[in-house]
Design a protein around this motif. Structure first.
Motif, short mmCIF file in Angstrom:
data_model
loop_
_atom_site.label_atom_id
_atom_site.label_comp_id
_atom_site.label_asym_id
_atom_site.label_seq_id
_atom_site.Cartn_x
_atom_site.Cartn_y
_atom_site.Cartn_z
N GLY A 578 -2.09 9.98 2.52
CA GLY A 578 -1.51 9.42 1.29
C GLY A 578 -0.96 8.04 1.48
N ALA A 579 -1.60 7.24 2.33
CA ALA A 579 -1.10 5.91 2.62
C ALA A 579 -1.15 5.04 1.37
CB ALA A 579 -1.93 5.27 3.74
N SER A 580 -0.10 4.25 1.17
CA SER A 580 -0.08 3.33 0.04
C SER A 580 -0.85 2.07 0.40
CB SER A 580 1.37 2.97 -0.31
OG SER A 580 2.01 2.37 0.82
N PRO A 581 -1.36 1.34 -0.56
CA PRO A 581 -2.12 0.13 -0.27
C PRO A 581 -1.30 -0.89 0.51
CG PRO A 581 -2.41 0.81 -2.56
CD PRO A 581 -1.32 1.65 -2.00
N LEU A 582 -1.92 -1.47 1.53
CA LEU A 582 -1.23 -2.50 2.31
C LEU A 582 -0.86 -3.69 1.43
CD1 LEU A 582 -3.40 -2.56 5.57
CD2 LEU A 582 -1.15 -1.53 5.27
N ALA A 583 -1.73 -4.01 0.47
CA ALA A 583 -1.48 -5.19 -0.36
C ALA A 583 -0.20 -5.07 -1.17
CB ALA A 583 -2.67 -5.42 -1.30
N ASP A 584 0.28 -3.86 -1.40
CA ASP A 584 1.48 -3.66 -2.20
C ASP A 584 2.75 -3.61 -1.35
OD1 ASP A 584 -0.23 -3.50 -4.32
OD2 ASP A 584 -0.22 -1.31 -4.42
N THR A 585 2.62 -3.81 -0.05
CA THR A 585 3.75 -3.63 0.86
C THR A 585 4.46 -4.96 1.10
OG1 THR A 585 2.55 -1.83 1.94
CG2 THR A 585 4.47 -2.74 3.10
N ARG A 586 5.80 -4.91 1.07
CA ARG A 586 6.61 -6.07 1.45
C ARG A 586 7.24 -5.76 2.81
NH1 ARG A 586 8.90 -10.22 -1.47
NH2 ARG A 586 8.33 -9.22 -3.43
N TRP A 587 6.84 -6.52 3.83
CA TRP A 587 7.26 -6.23 5.20
C TRP A 587 8.62 -6.86 5.51
CZ3 TRP A 587 4.37 -2.51 6.84
CH2 TRP A 587 3.02 -2.45 6.46
N PRO A 588 9.45 -6.18 6.30
CA PRO A 588 10.78 -6.72 6.62
C PRO A 588 10.71 -7.83 7.66
CG PRO A 588 10.44 -4.64 7.76
CD PRO A 588 9.25 -4.83 6.87
N ALA A 589 11.78 -8.61 7.74
CA ALA A 589 11.84 -9.71 8.70
C ALA A 589 11.89 -9.16 10.12
CB ALA A 589 13.06 -10.58 8.42
#
Length: 777
Positions: A578-589
């Motif tokens: 059930g992985a969410s799309p990578l394009a929708d991810t905001r990565w932390p610093a």
């Protein structure tokens, strides 16, 4: 009696000839479909056996292997006992061997690098000799691609020149993409993942202990395919053939009853009936063999396993021929004998058309038992969650549950049809509705027999669609679902670009320039391994420059105001995820400065393109030549396709089952309706003589088929969804997701097609129920 049976079969005028012709046509279609099913199973095994040579050097194949790490240092896997035995029987000159994968436009290419150490080195199948250094052989499909594609997109990946084509003995399918490249032994022996062999493997993927990843169909997959085919296709086929042999059964019963009343013995009647049925069955079987061989070239192009077959793969063994050639006529004779049971007991009762006893409610017990077994496997035993339970035992448990449910549907069908008839009779407002309801109530077994094939086909189709669409729903949020996934090329490294324990922290200038100079490349992003992380974490975190990440939108984005980010890219997913799309991810610093970032080892190289074939394939070629490895650079979509390869094969199998079982069931419905019309010519003729309009008779026939069809179809669809849920719960611990609109459109199209089949028989009604019919009979 045999001579009399032959005379009755062929000397009864136009009616006898028409009856024999209808039975023969029905049996011919059924036999051809049965032969196709059996031949398809042989083709699957034959296709799988042609992958055997690609299992060379893998533990569990019967070719001896000695895997070596970088530079040929230490063995990674010792040869098995079977390999040792093959070593003693192998050639004296070993062969250096390396199997790799490649991709082109979403299609996988199998690549084998070889180097002979002497004239006795083993030769793979499909080749007359081994390619020398600077030479390679390609499959016909790959040779055409090399000829029609610019070298920078494909040909530059394969060193040397094309000197010949690989023969069909080594090709699983006509469109297989394979290449065998020759090298110098001194050079290839120093490469990664190379092994020495003294014999080519003959162990199929279905029998090997440790198979090459993505090569062929393993034992579990073969078990699934055989189970699905047996459950999904043979039942409708057998019902169809049985229905064809029962054409004009009522008319024959009346004729045989008259013969019994004038003194014929039960034994004599059995012989006459067996001869009459066998004549048509033998003619139908002979025609069925002809239909099968005529249609075989077209059938071979159907991608039953995801790939087409060679025409010669659709073969029949002597046992198959004998079983079909003798079994179908024998079954027709047995069915005729069983049909005479009431005649032998009471010929006068048959002549007077005694109404049979109505079906009882106990008929739902087998259906409940089948669903109960599936429920037990899903919720109580939970065999899918038990790692100690073998795959064969799981397949056997679910297969028996599905088969029991299908048998239960057939047994419970007449009882459901009787309920339909009573509902129709209670709400009848027209003469046609009342007559149709009374006829169904008089013989619900015959009413359900006409639609039983379609009910089973709908059950199987619903079950297959429910399983596949649920898995697709859980996997629907992957990166491959977006357009950016098809345009983003990724090269991943386990231990750095060199493949050794030492790690590289930068990309060579020549490689960087080659990538960035490709028209259509938007940018190159380097993902580096985090300096500190828990080894148990999966996927392990990476560190990326936010400026570079902005050039690869398919991987997500950084938080506002950050220079580096911690990224956990999942390239591809499992069978169900059930992985969410990578394009929708905001990565932390990330707590890594830009200056320290360049000293971290590389984990992946990501190339963002405009999605054009030229840009994607040229980027792949540059990365493939710069960093050769077992697994090639892939787009995000291809990562998902590789990890979901099993799902794709199951989806393909489900499509084959759906589009095969529905036509079979439709043919069975046509045969049953046509046979019913032939049996009721005299009653319908008498009704027409009393002033009943032809339109009313048409409504009677339509209602007799449509009402039980719609109601039992709804029941079958509901039970199919329930069975799919129990399978998903037992095997994957997932819950059924509602099917999409496509499923309901498929069901609606199937029902409309079924009604069209019924309507297609209406012209027979006008021609067969004229006044002369009542007068002559």
């Amino acid at each position: 009696m045999i001579r009399l049976g032959l005379r009755l079969a062929v000397a009864g005028g136009r009616e006898a000839i028409s009856r024999l012709a209808l039975i023969a046509i029905g049996v011919a279609v059924g036999a051809a479909l049965l032969l196709t099913t059996v031949a398809s199973l042989h083709a699957v095994n034959t296709q799988n056996s042609r992958y055997a040579w690609l299992e060379t050097t893998f533990l569990g194949s019967n070719a001896p292997a000695a895997f070596t790490a970088s530079g040929g240092s230490a063995p990674l896997s010792p040869p098995s006992s079977a390999s040792s035995a093959a070593s003693r029987a192998g050639t004296s000159d070993p062969l250096w061997w390396r199997l790799r994968a490649d991709y082109f436009r979403g299609r996988e290419i199998g690549r084998v690098d070889v180097a002979a150490t002497g004239p006795g080195s083993p030769v793979p199948p499909g080749l007359a000799r081994l390619p020398g250094p600077g030479q390679f052989y390609a499959s016909p499909a790959l040779a055409r691609l090399l000829r029609d594609t610019p070298a920078g997109q494909l040909g530059d990946r394969f060193p040397g020149r094309l000197v010949g084509q690989i023969g069909s003995a080594a090709l699983p399918a006509p469109n297989s993409l394979l290449v065998i490249i020759g090298h110098n032994a001194a050079d290839l022996s120093q490469q990664d993942d190379v092994g020495q062999v003294t014999a080519i493997s003959t162990t199929t993927p279905a029998a090997c202990a440790t198979c090459a990843l993505g090569v062929g169909i393993n034992d579990n997959g073969m078990t699934l395919i055989l189970s699905v085919v047996i459950a999904a296709l043979l039942f409708p086929l057998l019902i169809f053939i049985a229905g064809a042999t029962r054409l004009s059964a009522a008319r024959r019963e009346q004729r045989f009853a008259a013969m019994r009343l004038i003194g014929a013995t039960p034994r004599q009647m059995s012989v006459i009936s067996a001869v009459e049925s066998s004549v048509a069955a033998f003619a139908g079987v002979a025609a069925g063999f002809g239909l099968f061989y005529v249609a075989r070239p077209a059938l071979a192009r159907i991608p039953f396993t995801g790939q087409p077959f060679f025409t010669g793969d659709l073969t029949l063994s002597l046992l198959d021929v004998l079983l079909v050639a003798v079994g179908i006529p024998a079954a027709a004779a047995v069915a005729a004998h069983v049909a005479l049971r009431r005649v032998n007991i009471s010929p006068l009762g048959i002549a007077r058309r005694v109404t049979p006893r109505p079906p009882r409610a106990w008929r739902v017990i087998p259906l409940a038992a089948g669903l109960g077994e599936l429920g037990y496997c899903a919720y109580i035993a939970d065999i899918g969650a038990d790692s100690d339970t073998s795959t064969h035992l799981q397949a056997a448990a679910f297969l028996t549950g599905i088969l029991a449910t299908m048998v239960g549907l057939v047994i419970a069908g007449p009882w459901l049809t009787m309920l339909c008839s009573r509902l129709m009779a209670g709400r009848a407002r027209r003469a046609a509705t009342l007559i149709a309801a009374r006829r169904l109530a008089d013989n619900p077994h015959a009413g359900f027999r006409a639609i039983s094939g379609l009910v089973l086909a709908l059950f199987v189709s619903t079950c297959a669609i429910g399983v596949v669409t649920t898995i697709a729903a859980y996997n629907g949020g992957t990166a491959g679902a977006v357009a950016a996934g098809r345009s983003t090329v990724v090269r991943t490294f386990d231990n750095g670009p060199t493949g050794s324990t030492g790690s590289t922290t930068s990309v060579p200038t020549v490689t960087w320039r080659a990538l960035t100079s490709i028209p259509g490349v938007a940018g190159v992003t380097l993902i580096r391994r985090a300096p500190v992380f828990d080894p148990r974490e999966f996927p392990p975190p990476g560190i990326v420059s936010c400026a570079e990440l902005a050039r690869a939108p398919a991987l997500g984005r950084c938080s506002a105001g950050t220079g580096t980010a911690t990224i956990r890219p999942v390239f591809g997913g499992g069978f169900v995820h059930g992985a969410s799309p990578l394009a929708d991810t905001r990565w932390p610093a990330a707590a890594v400065t830009g200056a320290d970032l360049g000293r971290l080892p590389l984990s992946s190289i990501v190339v963002a393109t405009d999605g054009s074939r030229s840009a994607v394939e040229r980027a792949r070629t540059v990365l493939d030549l710069a960093y050769p490895s077992t697994f090639p650079p892939q787009t995000l979509t291809e990562f998902d396709a590789r990890n979901a390869q099993q799902l794709d094969s199951y989806r393909q199998l489900a499509n084959v089952v759906i589009f095969t079982s529905l036509p079979i069931a439709g043919c069975g419905l046509a045969v049953s309706v046509a046979g019913g019309l032939a049996d009721r010519r005299r009653p319908f003729s008498l009704l027409r003589l009393t002033g009943v309009p032809l339109a009313v008779l048409r409504w009677i026939i339509a209602l007799e088929a449509a009402v039980p069809l719609v109601i039992t179809a709804a029941v079958a669809a509901g039970i199919g969804l329930l069975a799919a849920h129990l399978f998903l719960r037992g095997q994957l611990s997932e819950n059924l997701q509602p099917p999409g609109a496509g499923y309901y459109l498929l069901v609606l199209a199937g029902l409309v097609a079924s009604l069209a089949v019924v309507a297609s028989t209406m012209p027979l009604l006008a021609r067969s129920t004229g006044p002369e019919t009542a007068r002559n009979e």
